[in-house]
Design a protein around this motif. Structure first.
Motif, PDB file in Angstrom:
ATOM      1  N   MET A  52      35.348  40.852  48.455  1.00 59.40           N
ATOM      2  CA  MET A  52      36.552  40.043  48.235  1.00 59.40           C
ATOM      3  C   MET A  52      37.176  40.364  46.871  1.00 59.40           C
ATOM      4  O   MET A  52      38.392  40.252  46.708  1.00 59.40           O
ATOM      5  CB  MET A  52      36.232  38.545  48.346  1.00 59.40           C
ATOM      6  CG  MET A  52      35.868  38.068  49.745  1.00 59.40           C
ATOM      7  SD  MET A  52      37.148  38.390  51.008  1.00 59.40           S
ATOM      8  CE  MET A  52      36.415  39.827  51.810  1.00 59.40           C
ATOM      9  N   PHE A  53      36.366  40.769  45.909  1.00 58.25           N
ATOM     10  CA  PHE A  53      36.948  41.232  44.644  1.00 58.25           C
ATOM     11  C   PHE A  53      37.767  42.494  44.886  1.00 58.25           C
ATOM     12  O   PHE A  53      38.891  42.635  44.386  1.00 58.25           O
ATOM     13  CB  PHE A  53      35.852  41.498  43.592  1.00 58.25           C
ATOM     14  CG  PHE A  53      36.428  41.957  42.284  1.00 58.25           C
ATOM     15  CD1 PHE A  53      36.823  41.045  41.327  1.00 58.25           C
ATOM     16  CD2 PHE A  53      36.636  43.310  42.029  1.00 58.25           C
ATOM     17  CE1 PHE A  53      37.391  41.459  40.130  1.00 58.25           C
ATOM     18  CE2 PHE A  53      37.201  43.740  40.838  1.00 58.25           C
ATOM     19  CZ  PHE A  53      37.584  42.814  39.888  1.00 58.25           C
ATOM     20  N   VAL A  54      37.203  43.400  45.664  1.00 57.37           N
ATOM     21  CA  VAL A  54      37.929  44.639  45.989  1.00 57.37           C
ATOM     22  C   VAL A  54      39.224  44.298  46.734  1.00 57.37           C
ATOM     23  O   VAL A  54      40.276  44.905  46.494  1.00 57.37           O
ATOM     24  CB  VAL A  54      37.042  45.591  46.814  1.00 57.37           C
ATOM     25  CG1 VAL A  54      37.805  46.843  47.205  1.00 57.37           C
ATOM     26  CG2 VAL A  54      35.775  45.948  46.026  1.00 57.37           C
ATOM     27  N   SER A  93      40.981  41.458  46.470  1.00 54.10           N
ATOM     28  CA  SER A  93      41.932  40.871  45.513  1.00 54.10           C
ATOM     29  C   SER A  93      42.589  41.948  44.666  1.00 54.10           C
ATOM     30  O   SER A  93      43.786  41.884  44.389  1.00 54.10           O
ATOM     31  CB  SER A  93      41.217  39.882  44.587  1.00 54.10           C
ATOM     32  OG  SER A  93      40.857  38.739  45.293  1.00 54.10           O
ATOM     33  N   TRP A  94      41.796  42.924  44.248  1.00 56.60           N
ATOM     34  CA  TRP A  94      42.366  44.019  43.460  1.00 56.60           C
ATOM     35  C   TRP A  94      43.324  44.844  44.321  1.00 56.60           C
ATOM     36  O   TRP A  94      44.428  45.191  43.892  1.00 56.60           O
ATOM     37  CB  TRP A  94      41.250  44.908  42.896  1.00 56.60           C
ATOM     38  CG  TRP A  94      41.774  46.111  42.179  1.00 56.60           C
ATOM     39  CD1 TRP A  94      42.279  46.149  40.912  1.00 56.60           C
ATOM     40  CD2 TRP A  94      41.869  47.452  42.689  1.00 56.60           C
ATOM     41  NE1 TRP A  94      42.677  47.436  40.607  1.00 56.60           N
ATOM     42  CE2 TRP A  94      42.435  48.255  41.681  1.00 56.60           C
ATOM     43  CE3 TRP A  94      41.518  48.049  43.907  1.00 56.60           C
ATOM     44  CZ2 TRP A  94      42.665  49.625  41.838  1.00 56.60           C
ATOM     45  CZ3 TRP A  94      41.745  49.406  44.072  1.00 56.60           C
ATOM     46  CH2 TRP A  94      42.316  50.181  43.054  1.00 56.60           C
ATOM     47  N   GLU A 131      45.060  43.959  46.932  1.00 54.23           N
ATOM     48  CA  GLU A 131      46.293  43.252  47.276  1.00 54.23           C
ATOM     49  C   GLU A 131      47.069  42.773  46.047  1.00 54.23           C
ATOM     50  O   GLU A 131      48.284  42.616  46.106  1.00 54.23           O
ATOM     51  CB  GLU A 131      45.966  42.072  48.204  1.00 54.23           C
ATOM     52  CG  GLU A 131      45.388  42.586  49.522  1.00 54.23           C
ATOM     53  CD  GLU A 131      44.909  41.478  50.454  1.00 54.23           C
ATOM     54  OE1 GLU A 131      45.084  40.285  50.119  1.00 54.23           O
ATOM     55  OE2 GLU A 131      44.352  41.823  51.514  1.00 54.23           O
ATOM     56  N   GLY A 132      46.347  42.544  44.945  1.00 55.33           N
ATOM     57  CA  GLY A 132      47.008  42.016  43.752  1.00 55.33           C
ATOM     58  C   GLY A 132      47.452  43.085  42.771  1.00 55.33           C
ATOM     59  O   GLY A 132      48.324  42.845  41.930  1.00 55.33           O
TER      60      GLY A 132
END
Lengths: 228, 228
Positions: free
Chosen positions: A96-98, A100-101, A103-104
């Protein structure tokens, strides 16, 4: 009954959606057969049964699932004996960190470069919808985005540095084999390279070699060019 | 024999190094006691036995380990019955993505903001060394960096967006409890908030709440202010 995936298509059939690519790699990871149905932005009626208006939409027997993360979680839950998309905890949370990065940071950096290119490649009936929604989203005209492309490419190169740094030390984001983290980032870069009017990456870029390894891991070599 | 960690210190004793913070959280995660030895940039002789000239340096009985990732891997290998810093594969590989992002995107964004502040907080004998090495590294004088601070703060805020996006959906980067991925990012933000001359984060920022949860998970509440 064959699984069906509604898959965003350009006028020439190129499948460029980062979200559809993730879903296709997740299906490949699980070893599941499927066929894709080319879909245009304005084909809202075709996917109305999903209760929303965006792709990917997966039809798996009686189940209709939309949103790429929901599709991944659905596949993980429904096919527990196929290889895991995440691995044991805490791997899903780290994926989920990957996400977020991706998409963000990565998606906005790619979008700033390729939005005008996308518009030109769409089916003519999709173009007014695309222009209107994207110009509202980015608060700039496609022509203004096209003029700012050199600066946007510079930002994209800076954004990719952490990924290149990682891939200098390991074969996949998930280590020795790809998982959902790789699918998320691959989707973004496949979108970029399939739709950009000009090559965005040098052939010897670490990310290009990694994209080749991801495709090869699923026997998908040759999907680079068209992506259907 | 007590474990010792050489820990970078400002003139007033503040322990601000992101790399030392990761190592301290890794020791806490493993439930291992240690004492810190305040260290200045110019104390190269004190850590000569480590074969290099940077902290953190961990002295654990006969073992001397430097580099925060080497320390984490050493602890994981040497204390296999204590809670894992990573979790089962592919979690360590995914932590490496977080590390690449931390060092390739977050550290440079923080450094651009706080380099001049760091210099002012150092022991006077460290200041010439710091100024010389950092101005060479960033190819700008500390005064030029100070003048560009507003722009650098804007870049830092943009860089943090993927992290804030993640923390809106889960308590820790590793999910339900912190692991090495959290330690890596915490180290960076602890560095930023301990050394910045002006507050960098609103008290209600999602990252501040998360930093509190990380400290609380290890019984380290109260370490916000000084960091020894």
């Amino acid at each position: 009954m064959t699984r069906k995936l509604y898959d965003l298509a350009a006028a020439d059939g190129t499948r460029f959606s980062p979200f559809c690519w993730r879903a296709k790699l997740a299906l490949a990871h699980k070893g599941l057969d499927y066929e894709t149905i080319p879909w245009r932005f304005t084909d809202k009626a075709a996917i109305a049964a999903s209760g929303q208006d965006k792709v990917p939409v997966l039809v798996d027997g009686a189940n209709i699932v939309s949103d790429s993360q929901m599709i991944a979680d659905y596949l993980e839950r429904s096919y527990p004996n196929a290889p895991s998309l995440y691995g044991e905890p805490p791997a899903r949370a780290l994926c989920m960190f990957v996400k977020s990065w991706t998409e963000g940071a990565l998606h906005p950096a790619i979008a700033a470069v390729v939005m005008p290119d996308i518009c030109e490649r769409l089916d003519p009936r999709d173009q007014p919808y695309f222009r209107q929604t994207r110009e509202a989203m980015f608060k700039r005209s496609l022509e203004e985005m096209a003029a700012a492309r050199p600066e946007a490419e510079k930002t994209l190169r800076a954004t990719l540095k952490p990924l290149q740094r990682l891939l200098a030390g390991q074969d996949f984001i998930a280590g020795e084999a790809p998982n959902w983290a790789d699918h998320l980032v691959f989707g973004a870069l496949q979108w970029a390279r399939l739709i950009s009017a000009k090559p965005l990456f040098a052939p010897d870029d670490l990310v290009i070699a990694w994209m080749g390894r991801v495709l090869a891991a699923y026997g998908l070599e040759g999907e680079e060019a068209r992506g259907a």
